[in-house]
Enzyme design. Structure first.
Site, mmCIF file in Angstrom:
data_model
loop_
_atom_site.group_PDB
_atom_site.id
_atom_site.type_symbol
_atom_site.label_atom_id
_atom_site.label_comp_id
_atom_site.label_asym_id
_atom_site.label_seq_id
_atom_site.Cartn_x
_atom_site.Cartn_y
_atom_site.Cartn_z
ATOM 1 C CG ASP A 213 -2.181 0.808 1.000
ATOM 2 O OD1 ASP A 213 -2.187 1.674 0.098
ATOM 3 O OD2 ASP A 213 -3.158 0.597 1.739
ATOM 4 C CD1 TRP A 214 0.565 5.985 -3.223
ATOM 5 C CD2 TRP A 214 0.165 3.818 -3.528
ATOM 6 N NE1 TRP A 214 0.556 5.735 -4.580
ATOM 7 C CE2 TRP A 214 0.322 4.408 -4.795
ATOM 8 C CE3 TRP A 214 -0.065 2.444 -3.456
ATOM 9 C CZ2 TRP A 214 0.241 3.698 -5.989
ATOM 10 C CZ3 TRP A 214 -0.150 1.718 -4.644
ATOM 11 C CH2 TRP A 214 -0.002 2.337 -5.884
#
Length: 832
Positions: A213-214
């Site tokens: 995920d970012w």
């Protein structure tokens, strides 16, 4: 020869929304954008117009894999047209708690339903040459402290409930998956070998690319050895050059990097050929309008109040509530979609269908947005009054705090401006000094239509000042939280600033934010609302009393469904609950339309004649709700979540971890309706419940056992009486039984095993079949999956609490169904 550095470069993104290329290795630079309700643009702002589909919970309410596959295909066509290679969706986490802030992205509370519909969405999208990214692996079922969260769940629950939708995605051939922010069992998901290597690669034999995920990576060697292929976004923090250093230090192998390169090359090949140009805009709108109506769940319909009689032949309709003219169509995440401004509201659609003269509209209550949009006040750019919106200029700050001349100018028309990695005209955020070193100024001209106190709001990740005609009238803002930058941009502290304005007297509004570097992202949010007229509630009640029928549009705000923040209550705003009660008392022919994407309290439900739950239904919500209210479309939805009589009835409510960041899942397998069933708790409306307008009757049911390893089939014969076409969902639940015909300890009393949707024309009779494979009769243990040998009851039903027919069977160790004591018909008439 390909070097270790060449290989390592591919393990991290190039920037916020793209990867690096490696021509010698057959790897293209891939473009990724967020989803799943639409194809968001890389700028994440109002200039990137795209289609907005119903949210995942709404799609789950259709119980229709063919329709969901079609919606996925529509998104694939649009993504292909925009040059997108990977769309970040679907979200296959589960609605463990109804308080989860992001639950509108989930396909409900049941793993079988979520897996089947998530897989259909994936198949539709990827059929157009665009990769789906199943997220967030795993147990990112709530948002509170999601970076620190450590989920504690037993292995059986993990595999049978939370991993099950991801396994369905893997079987459907999803091309990418995303590791969650949180930990499971003390290990971050992005570096969890038990998940990324043992489950994904060894057990499921899945061959796709797994990304973080970012800003969700925490290590180099642990991430590599666990099986993480791609760190996002770029530039690299833990992988990239550090991955090469780890190989040279003997902490990782070159072979590991070569495997990632091969996976990225295969992904490049799979996404190289995109779909033909997307379908015509009208066809796209028609699909989204049909999908929205098919998701609406008619919870009650006393005296067949709905559908409403034609208003063109006479009669009056009171349309009240803030959601009639300002509905909420999507949640507050970075996956929000900017809409075509021509999208119609429910009020506009009803007026177009019924004639404006027969509809009385009253707002009824004040809107409750965290930061109300500025657009209704008709702002124009300060330096170009011909353009709607506001002027944004970017400046550097001198050592004494003096701003430079504008280094970049833009015109925007939104209430949230976000910058990732760099500021226009200034450069990279991480290269700015951490102290206040840059200034962003947004300015517009307003001409108030009314005299009074205007409610302005400001928020931001720096020091924010609001000025009116050059005079400072309020300050606010806060620094972004480094642990959750993405979330901090959406839930920062909001400052309210009351400002007295005079009708017709133009003013200049300026919002300035001073900010520093050392951050991955920054954001500025501001808006305002005109004075609220007196007597909103009384006028709405009077309109209802004086009309033949009333429709109340109630619901939540976009800010109730936020990334990184869970809810604290399932109640609608108190003033909306009062509006519903007062209108129902004034007019017994009242329909309540609930614009909410999750289970909400309905203490007023007994007072309403009809209740329609409409979720976040996407851009065609307005026309679709008019279609259903006026009988031009069937309300096709069935609940993918359980609606409780009281909050405390839910088996899992709290989403907050303890002081050490741990969040236990003590309910185990008893999630959602399973908890209600096992503990004998009566819900307000059961999982799978939903009414229709058509007269569809269940005539008979049949079980056809399969042979070893084959699929057994349950079928129901349905007939549509009357002159309306309709829809029915045949649901099949399995109940394991011990020798005393009781549910074994620790097991759900029943669980969904399969379903099928049928659409019947007037007078049509059809046999609807649902297949049951051996996995449906299996349980997971440390030794893996195995069929549970013994007695089972197969229940064919309209909902988890409305069973039409029961079949008792014995299942042997090979999954063969043998005759049991016989078929036991359920109580009640065979009618939907």
């Amino acid at each position: 020869m390909t070097t270790v550095d060449d290989l390592a470069r591919l393990t991290a993104g190039a920037d916020m929304h793209s990867t690096h290329s490696g021509a010698a290795l057959g790897v293209r630079a891939l473009r990724l954008v967020d989803g799943p309700m639409g194809v968001t643009g890389g700028r994440l702002d109002e200039r990137d117009i795209a289609l907005l589909t119903p949210c995942a919970t709404a799609l789950a309410a259709t119980w229709d894999d063919a329709l969901v596959r079609e919606v996925g295909g529509l998104l694939g066509e649009e993504a292909a047209e925009y040059g997108v290679d990977i769309l970040l969706g679907p979200n296959l986490n589960l609605t463990r708690s109804p308080l989860s802030g992001r639950s509108f992205e989930h396909f409900g509370e049941d793993p079988r339903l979520a897996g089947a519909l998530g897989a259909a969405w994936i198949e539709g999208l990827q059929s157009k040459g665009v990769a789906a990214c199943a997220k967030h692996l795993v147990c990112n079922d709530s948002e509170t402290d999601r970076h620190r969260l450590d989920v504690r769940v037993d292995g059986q629950t993990l595999h049978e409930v939370y991993l099950a939708p991801f396994e369905a995605a893997a079987r459907a051939g999803v091309w990418t998956m995303m590791a969650a922010y949180n930990k499971v069992g003390g290990v971050h998901c992005a570096e969890h070998p038990g998940l990324l290597d043992e489950v994904l690669r060894r057990t499921w034999r899945w061959d796709g690319v797994v990304m973080s995920d970012w800003f969700g990576t925490h290590s180099t060697t642990a991430s590599l050895t666990a099986g993480l292929d791609l760190e996002m976004p770029g530039p690299a923090r833990q992988l990239g050059a550090r991955a090469a250093d780890a190989v040279r230090a003997g902490e990782a192998t070159r072979e590991r990097l070569e495997v990632t390169a091969a996976r990225l090359a295969e992904l490049s090949r799979r996404t190289a050929v995109k779909a033909d140009p997307r379908r015509a805009p009208r066809a796209a709108r028609e699909l989204l309008r049909r999908a929205a109506a098919d998701a609406f769940v008619l919870l009650k319909n006393d005296r067949s109040l709905l559908p409403l009689p034609s208003l063109t032949d006479g009669g009056t309709l009171a349309v009240v509530g803030p959601g009639a003219a300002d509905p909420v169509l999507q949640g507050g995440t970075f996956a929000r979609v900017s809409l075509d401004p021509r999208v119609r509201t429910p009020l506009e659609a009803l007026r177009a269908e019924a004639g404006a003269g027969r509809i009385r509209h009253e707002q009824g209550t004040e809107a409750r947005d965290r930061v109300p949009p500025l657009a209704p006040l008709s702002p124009v750019a300060a330096d170009d009054p011909t353009q709607p919106g506001f002027t944004v200029t970017y400046h550097r700050l001198a050592a004494d705090g003096t701003p430079s001349a504008p280094l970049f100018r833009d015109v925007r028309n939104t209430h949230l401006v976000v910058w990732f990695t760099e500021l226009p005209g200034i450069g990279a955020l991480d290269e700015l000094p951490s102290e206040e070193s840059a200034l962003v100024r947004a300015s517009c001209l307003l001409t108030p239509a009314r005299t009074g106190t205007y409610d302005f709001r400001i928020a931001g990740t720096g020091s924010v000042t609001l000025r009116v005609d050059g005079e400072s009238v309020g300050t606010g803002g806060s620094r972004a939280l480094p642990a959750d930058v993405m979330g901090a941009l959406l839930r920062g502290e909001v400052t309210r600033v009351p400002v007295e304005l005079t009708a017709g007297r133009q003013v200049r509004i300026e919002v300035e934010m001073r900010l520093g570097g050392g951050r991955r992202a920054h954001g500025l949010s501001f808006g305002g609302r005109a004075p609220v007229p007196d007597g909103l509630l009384d006028r709405a009640v009077r309109a209802a009393r004086e009309s033949d029928t009333a429709v109340v549009f109630a619901g939540v705000t976009q800010d109730s469904s936020l990334e990184s923040q869970d809810r604290t209550s399932l109640a609608l705003p108190a003033d909306q609950e009062e509006l519903i009660r007062r209108v129902c008392e004034a007019n017994p022919r009242t329909v309540v339309v609930v614009n909410a994407p999750y289970a909400v309290d309905m203490p007023w439900a007994d007072k309403a004649a009809a209740v329609l739950l409409t979720w976040f239904a996407g851009q065609e919500y307005g026309p679709a709700v008019a279609d259903v209210l006026l009988g031009r479309s069937e309300p096709g939805g069935r609940l993918p979540v359980t609606l409780a009589l009281r909050d405390a009835d839910h088996g899992a409510l709290s989403t907050a971890p303890d002081g050490d960041g741990r969040l236990a899942y003590p309910e185990g397998l008893l999630t959602g309706y399973r908890h209600f069933d096992r503990h004998g708790i009566r819900p307000r409306h059961a999982f799978g419940h939903g009414l229709g307008y058509a007269d569809i009757r269940w005539r008979s049911a049949r079980l056809s056992p399969g042979t070893a390893g084959d699929t057994a089939t349950v079928s129901a014969t349905l007939r549509c009486h009357g002159d309306r076409a309709g829809k029915e969902v045949v649901q099949v639940y399995l109940a394991p039984l011990d020798a005393g015909r009781e549910t074994p300890a620790g097991r759900p009393e029943q669980q969904l095993a399969g379903f099928a949707t049928a659409r019947l024309a007037p007078g049509e009779e059809r046999c609807v079949e649902v297949g049951l494979d051996p996995r449906a009769f299996s349980e997971w243990s440390e030794r893996g999956w195995a069929v549970r040998e013994g007695c089972w009851e197969i229940r064919i039903a309209r909902s988890s609490r409305d069973v039409f027919q029961r079949f008792a069977v014995y299942v042997d160790a090979e999954g063969r169904l043998l005759p049991g004591p016989g078929a036991a018909p359920a109580d009640g008439p065979g009618r939907a």
